[in-house]
Design a protein around this motif. Structure first.
Motif, PDB file in Angstrom:
ATOM      1  N   TRP A  77       0.830  -1.201   0.000  1.00 47.91           N
ATOM      2  CA  TRP A  77       0.000   0.000   0.000  1.00 47.91           C
ATOM      3  C   TRP A  77       0.866   1.253   0.000  1.00 47.91           C
ATOM      4  O   TRP A  77       0.589   2.214  -0.724  1.00 47.91           O
ATOM      5  CB  TRP A  77      -0.921  -0.017   1.211  1.00 47.91           C
ATOM      6  CG  TRP A  77      -2.060   0.950   1.104  1.00 47.91           C
ATOM      7  CD1 TRP A  77      -3.303   0.722   0.598  1.00 47.91           C
ATOM      8  CD2 TRP A  77      -2.042   2.327   1.495  1.00 47.91           C
ATOM      9  NE1 TRP A  77      -4.069   1.845   0.646  1.00 47.91           N
ATOM     10  CE2 TRP A  77      -3.323   2.856   1.198  1.00 47.91           C
ATOM     11  CE3 TRP A  77      -1.092   3.169   2.060  1.00 47.91           C
ATOM     12  CZ2 TRP A  77      -3.656   4.173   1.462  1.00 47.91           C
ATOM     13  CZ3 TRP A  77      -1.418   4.492   2.315  1.00 47.91           C
ATOM     14  CH2 TRP A  77      -2.693   4.983   2.019  1.00 47.91           C
ATOM     15  N   SER A 113       1.930   5.396  -2.358  1.00 48.14           N
ATOM     16  CA  SER A 113       1.639   6.686  -1.730  1.00 48.14           C
ATOM     17  C   SER A 113       2.618   7.746  -2.235  1.00 48.14           C
ATOM     18  O   SER A 113       3.665   7.436  -2.817  1.00 48.14           O
ATOM     19  CB  SER A 113       1.748   6.577  -0.204  1.00 48.14           C
ATOM     20  OG  SER A 113       3.102   6.521   0.197  1.00 48.14           O
ATOM     21  N   GLU A 121      -5.152  -0.983   5.656  1.00 51.26           N
ATOM     22  CA  GLU A 121      -5.073   0.073   4.642  1.00 51.26           C
ATOM     23  C   GLU A 121      -5.784   1.341   5.091  1.00 51.26           C
ATOM     24  O   GLU A 121      -5.305   2.459   4.833  1.00 51.26           O
ATOM     25  CB  GLU A 121      -5.655  -0.438   3.326  1.00 51.26           C
ATOM     26  CG  GLU A 121      -4.776  -1.497   2.661  1.00 51.26           C
ATOM     27  CD  GLU A 121      -5.377  -2.022   1.373  1.00 51.26           C
ATOM     28  OE1 GLU A 121      -6.575  -1.739   1.125  1.00 51.26           O
ATOM     29  OE2 GLU A 121      -4.670  -2.706   0.626  1.00 51.26           O
ATOM     30  N   SER A 141      -4.026   4.947   5.591  1.00 47.45           N
ATOM     31  CA  SER A 141      -4.559   6.124   4.909  1.00 47.45           C
ATOM     32  C   SER A 141      -4.754   7.275   5.883  1.00 47.45           C
ATOM     33  O   SER A 141      -4.416   8.428   5.587  1.00 47.45           O
ATOM     34  CB  SER A 141      -5.879   5.764   4.228  1.00 47.45           C
ATOM     35  OG  SER A 141      -6.414   6.881   3.565  1.00 47.45           O
TER      36      SER A 141
END
Length: 277
Positions: free
Chosen positions: A26, A30, A104, A108
């Motif tokens: 993940w 970013s 996740e 976030s």
């Protein structure tokens, strides 16, 4: 001893790799990838360090105790390890499907608020949870089998290598083995291993005079003798005894009765949630 060590470390290492893999995958997408990944790997290292410190502390406590105190301490470790195994199995059954989304979403939130130390904390907690569970499991198994450190070290090294290979295969998808099948198979083995630890703990209680000693109820050594090498592995992994006494039989019944009850309660709660949804 080797089989128990190998299985525990193998299973726990795969779970840790799963969590790290989710976080790493993940974060690679970013906008703060380089800095975020540094915090991620720092958290992983800190989690491993925390597990090693716990192992040192437990070993130090055991060495400081007198012989009788060491026996009680070992029995407590065996019970804790067995209870933690059961707790881990049912926790994964309840949260396994949503684990990826939860991680996740947490990541976030941390990135959106600019709190990269939150990523460090997520990795630390995730790895430390698996690491401390592994330490406690191994301490319990070591106490139950009175194994030697060379066997433990060999099992740990091979298990980590096997876990890395297994994780790579699982990442390929259902061509070899799906995550769902993997967790169902290993959770069954873990429940049998927890039963073995409970039987060992009951043996300590008998040796302390807290539970009565009785003659064996039957002898199934002709089918599988738990004093042979193969039989000892099966006994260590499942709690099987070829000549069980009343206490061993009662331990089997109470343990598996409790497991069946937890399965029933978990299924009832799941059905209730589905009806509400």
């Amino acid at each position: 001893m080797f089989a128990q060590t190998f299985f525990i470390v193998w299973r726990e290492s795969i779970e840790a790799l799963l969590v790290i893999g989710i976080l790493h995958t993940w974060l690679r997408h970013s906008s703060q990838t380089p800095r975020a990944l540094r915090f991620l790997w720092a958290g992983v290292c800190a989690g491993i360090g925390a597990a090693l410190i716990l192992s040192f502390v437990l070993q130090s406590i055991s060495n400081l105790l007198p012989p009788e105190g060491q026996d009680y301490f070992q029995m407590a470790l065996i019970l804790i390890a067995g209870i933690l195994i059961v707790q881990m199995v049912f926790w994964m059954r309840q949260h396994g499907k949503t684990l990826k989304n939860q991680l996740e979403n947490d990541l976030s939130d941390q990135l959106r608020s600019g709190r990269l130390w939150g990523i460090f904390g997520l990795a630390l907690i995730a790895v430390m949870r698996e690491g401390t569970e592994t330490v406690l499991f191994l301490q319990g198994v070591f106490a139950a089998t009175r194994g030697n450190s060379n066997t433990v070290a060999g099992g740990v090294i091979l298990a980590i290598l096997a876990a890395t290979a297994s994780y790579a295969l699982l990442q390929l998808g259902g061509r070899f083995l799906s995550w769902k099948v993997f967790f169902r198979l290993t959770e069954t083995m873990l429940l049998f291993l927890a039963c073995a630890l409970m039987v060992s703990a009951a043996g300590y209680l008998v040796s302390f005079g807290l539970l009565p000693y009785t003659d064996p109820l039957w002898d199934s050594a002709a089918l599988l003798d738990d004093t042979t090498r193969f039989g000892a592995v099966i006994a260590g992994m499942t709690g099987y005894r070829s000549m069980p006494d009343n206490v061993t039989l009662a331990t089997w019944l109470v343990y598996w009765g409790a497991i069946a009850s937890i399965f029933w309660l978990q299924g009832t709660r799941l059905n209730a949630r589905e009806r509400k949804a």
